[in-house]
Design a protein around this motif. Structure first.
Motif, PDB file in Angstrom:
ATOM      1  N   UNK A 192      49.933  38.130  26.272  1.00 56.85           N
ATOM      2  CA  UNK A 192      49.298  37.702  27.476  1.00 56.85           C
ATOM      3  C   UNK A 192      48.448  38.619  28.306  1.00 56.85           C
ATOM      4  N   UNK A 193      47.282  38.559  28.705  1.00 61.88           N
ATOM      5  CA  UNK A 193      46.645  39.483  29.497  1.00 61.88           C
ATOM      6  C   UNK A 193      45.574  38.945  30.405  1.00 61.88           C
ATOM      7  N   UNK A 194      45.069  39.657  31.332  1.00 60.12           N
ATOM      8  CA  UNK A 194      43.991  39.103  32.190  1.00 60.12           C
ATOM      9  C   UNK A 194      42.582  39.775  31.441  1.00 60.12           C
ATOM     10  N   UNK A 195      41.568  38.641  31.536  1.00 56.08           N
ATOM     11  CA  UNK A 195      40.515  39.177  30.884  1.00 56.08           C
ATOM     12  C   UNK A 195      39.358  40.090  31.925  1.00 56.08           C
ATOM     13  N   UNK A 196      38.036  40.183  31.799  1.00 57.38           N
ATOM     14  CA  UNK A 196      37.305  41.094  32.392  1.00 57.38           C
ATOM     15  C   UNK A 196      37.326  40.531  34.060  1.00 57.38           C
ATOM     16  N   UNK A 197      37.235  39.243  34.172  1.00 62.91           N
ATOM     17  CA  UNK A 197      37.014  38.877  35.537  1.00 62.91           C
ATOM     18  C   UNK A 197      38.519  38.249  36.154  1.00 62.91           C
ATOM     19  N   UNK A 238      45.033  48.636  32.008  1.00 69.48           N
ATOM     20  CA  UNK A 238      45.114  47.313  31.205  1.00 69.48           C
ATOM     21  C   UNK A 238      46.353  47.054  31.107  1.00 69.48           C
ATOM     22  N   UNK A 239      46.855  45.722  30.980  1.00 72.50           N
ATOM     23  CA  UNK A 239      48.461  45.468  30.827  1.00 72.50           C
ATOM     24  C   UNK A 239      48.473  44.207  29.821  1.00 72.50           C
ATOM     25  N   UNK A 240      49.392  44.397  28.958  1.00 71.36           N
ATOM     26  CA  UNK A 240      49.699  43.222  27.978  1.00 71.36           C
ATOM     27  C   UNK A 240      51.034  42.823  28.106  1.00 71.36           C
ATOM     28  N   UNK A 272      56.293  49.666  17.047  1.00 64.40           N
ATOM     29  CA  UNK A 272      56.971  48.597  17.761  1.00 64.40           C
ATOM     30  C   UNK A 272      57.224  49.019  19.165  1.00 64.40           C
ATOM     31  N   UNK A 273      56.490  48.307  20.172  1.00 64.90           N
ATOM     32  CA  UNK A 273      56.790  48.820  21.649  1.00 64.90           C
ATOM     33  C   UNK A 273      57.310  47.578  22.446  1.00 64.90           C
ATOM     34  N   UNK A 274      58.081  48.094  23.435  1.00 64.51           N
ATOM     35  CA  UNK A 274      58.564  47.319  24.474  1.00 64.51           C
ATOM     36  C   UNK A 274      57.697  46.735  25.485  1.00 64.51           C
ATOM     37  N   UNK A 275      57.601  45.329  25.589  1.00 63.68           N
ATOM     38  CA  UNK A 275      56.620  44.860  26.674  1.00 63.68           C
ATOM     39  C   UNK A 275      57.211  44.868  28.032  1.00 63.68           C
ATOM     40  N   UNK A 276      56.346  44.913  28.870  1.00 62.47           N
ATOM     41  CA  UNK A 276      54.974  45.017  28.950  1.00 62.47           C
ATOM     42  C   UNK A 276      54.306  46.146  28.528  1.00 62.47           C
ATOM     43  N   UNK A 277      53.252  46.158  27.807  1.00 64.79           N
ATOM     44  CA  UNK A 277      52.269  47.283  27.276  1.00 64.79           C
ATOM     45  C   UNK A 277      51.454  47.789  28.535  1.00 64.79           C
ATOM     46  N   UNK A 278      51.618  48.901  28.949  1.00 63.63           N
ATOM     47  CA  UNK A 278      50.795  49.406  30.121  1.00 63.63           C
ATOM     48  C   UNK A 278      49.787  50.463  29.462  1.00 63.63           C
ATOM     49  N   UNK A 279      48.629  50.332  29.601  1.00 59.46           N
ATOM     50  CA  UNK A 279      47.703  51.398  29.283  1.00 59.46           C
ATOM     51  C   UNK A 279      46.909  51.726  30.396  1.00 59.46           C
ATOM     52  N   UNK A 280      46.789  53.291  30.226  1.00 61.01           N
ATOM     53  CA  UNK A 280      45.963  54.051  31.272  1.00 61.01           C
ATOM     54  C   UNK A 280      45.301  55.228  30.695  1.00 61.01           C
ATOM     55  N   UNK A 281      44.070  55.400  31.593  1.00 62.91           N
ATOM     56  CA  UNK A 281      43.256  56.632  31.065  1.00 62.91           C
ATOM     57  C   UNK A 281      43.715  57.792  31.594  1.00 62.91           C
TER      58      UNK A 281
END
Length: 363
Positions: free
Chosen positions: A210-215, A287-289, A305-314
């Protein structure tokens, strides 16, 4: 069809290589600024002897390193790459590099970034995607060592998922499932061909992602999610490479279920594909999944294998990299974007022969 698509991509990639010669000034202007870095005082190169079908031995990299005053450290069975790299940095290494695949590159690059130490990518893996996007010549493994001797330096971004650094991308969904397969390492194409029809067939179900899209639209379920350290170019010319490694954003692509009319209301970031799915493509610094359980992931080609939620950062400009003076220091996608579309088309379809000339020298 797929074969025609691949053939066009190959033609476009070849055209981009030819265009390095034919459009010298545009390429030179687009090249990221590189500053002279001088010779490393205590350069260290870690090497994975099993990577890339044994390129470390094939090119005798330990001897080539010693000839340039670089200390070679060859990984042995049972040793931990992170521990070896940490010990080298604790011992005073002022430039550190990795000869191996992209998973190993990410581990050592993360440590170099922590210490603020310049990093050298030596393309001794199988696909060497990081080297390609940095403008390191993947066919010149030994030449990459000259970055220690007369290197040119720039900074590039890193990215993280749940705190773990990746240099290329993280895949979730179909491709991540394939990477998890025991057969994948020895038979990548055959394994993908066997598993893809089942995963993408009429009875296929979206993954629990589950995630939020571009808008900001909520999406519950996806076939594929790809999060990259800066966006990839998925157009002819430089296909599948990144125009920039220092844009300060993540590239996000997802094939996911979309609401009726979403493609009309959400603009070019959402495109329809067969079935109830849409192709979403955008960029963002984070971004978060979410998921109801652990998530299988392919991180720079490595199965985890990663624990949720997955948090992505630059992490903008987190890594200092050194490029050998004989290497271009610019990716195929950046080359393509620097050229005129008309020039690329003429070269690709044989209507214009490139002038005889030497390759563009590195700055």
């Amino acid at each position: 069809d797929l074969i025609a698509f691949i053939a066009f991509a190959v033609i476009a990639a070849a055209a981009a290589r030819v265009a390095v010669i034919s459009d010298r000034h545009a390429v030179e202007a687009a090249r990221p600024a590189l500053t002279d870095a001088g010779k490393a005082s205590r350069g260290v190169l870690l090497m994975n002897p099993w990577s890339g079908g044994g390129k470390v031995a094939k090119f005798d990299l330990p001897a080539e390193a010693r000839a340039r005053g670089i200390e070679p450290i060859v990984l042995e069975k049972g040793q931990d790459l992170t521990e070896l790299a940490t010990a080298a940095l604790d011992g005073g290494a002022d430039v550190i590099g990795m000869a191996g695949g992209d998973g190993s590159q990410a581990l050592v690059a993360a440590l170099a970034a922590e210490r603020g130490i310049p990093y050298v990518c030596v393309p001794a893996g199988t696909r060497n995607h990081l080297a390609l996007d940095l403008g390191v010549d993947r066919n010149d493994v030994v030449g990459a060592l000259d970055a220690y001797v007369a290197g040119r330096e720039r900074t590039v971004d890193l990215a993280t998922v749940n705190g773990r650094v990746f240099v290329n991308n993280v895949s979730l969904g179909v491709y991540a499932k394939i990477v998890q397969s025991d057969e994948y390492r020895d038979a990548k194409i055959e394994t993908a061909a066997r598993l893809l029809p089942e995963m993408l067939g009429p009875e296929a179900k979206p993954f629990d992602l589950q995630f939020a899209g571009p808008q900001g639209t909520a999406h519950d379920g996806a076939i594929v999610i790809l999060v990259s350290n800066n966006p990839y170019r998925f157009a002819p010319g430089g296909f599948g490479t990144r125009p920039s490694m220092s844009g300060g954003v993540l590239g996000i692509i997802a094939a996911a279920e979309i609401a009726p009319g979403e493609t009309e209301t959400r603009g070019p970031g959402v495109r329809p594909i067969p079935g109830p799915f849409g192709w979403l493509e955008w960029s963002a610094p984070t971004f978060e999944v979410a998921s109801s359980g652990p998530v299988e992931a392919g991180i720079d080609g490595e199965a985890l294998v990663l624990d949720a939620p997955l948090r992505f950062e630059t992490r903008p400009h987190a890594l200092r990299v050194r490029i050998a003076p004989g290497h271009l220091g610019i990716s195929p996608a950046a080359i393509t974007e620097a050229m005129s579309a008309r020039s690329l088309a003429r070269i690709a379809f044989g209507r214009e022969a490139p002038p005889a000339s030497d390759p563009v020298p590195a700055r």
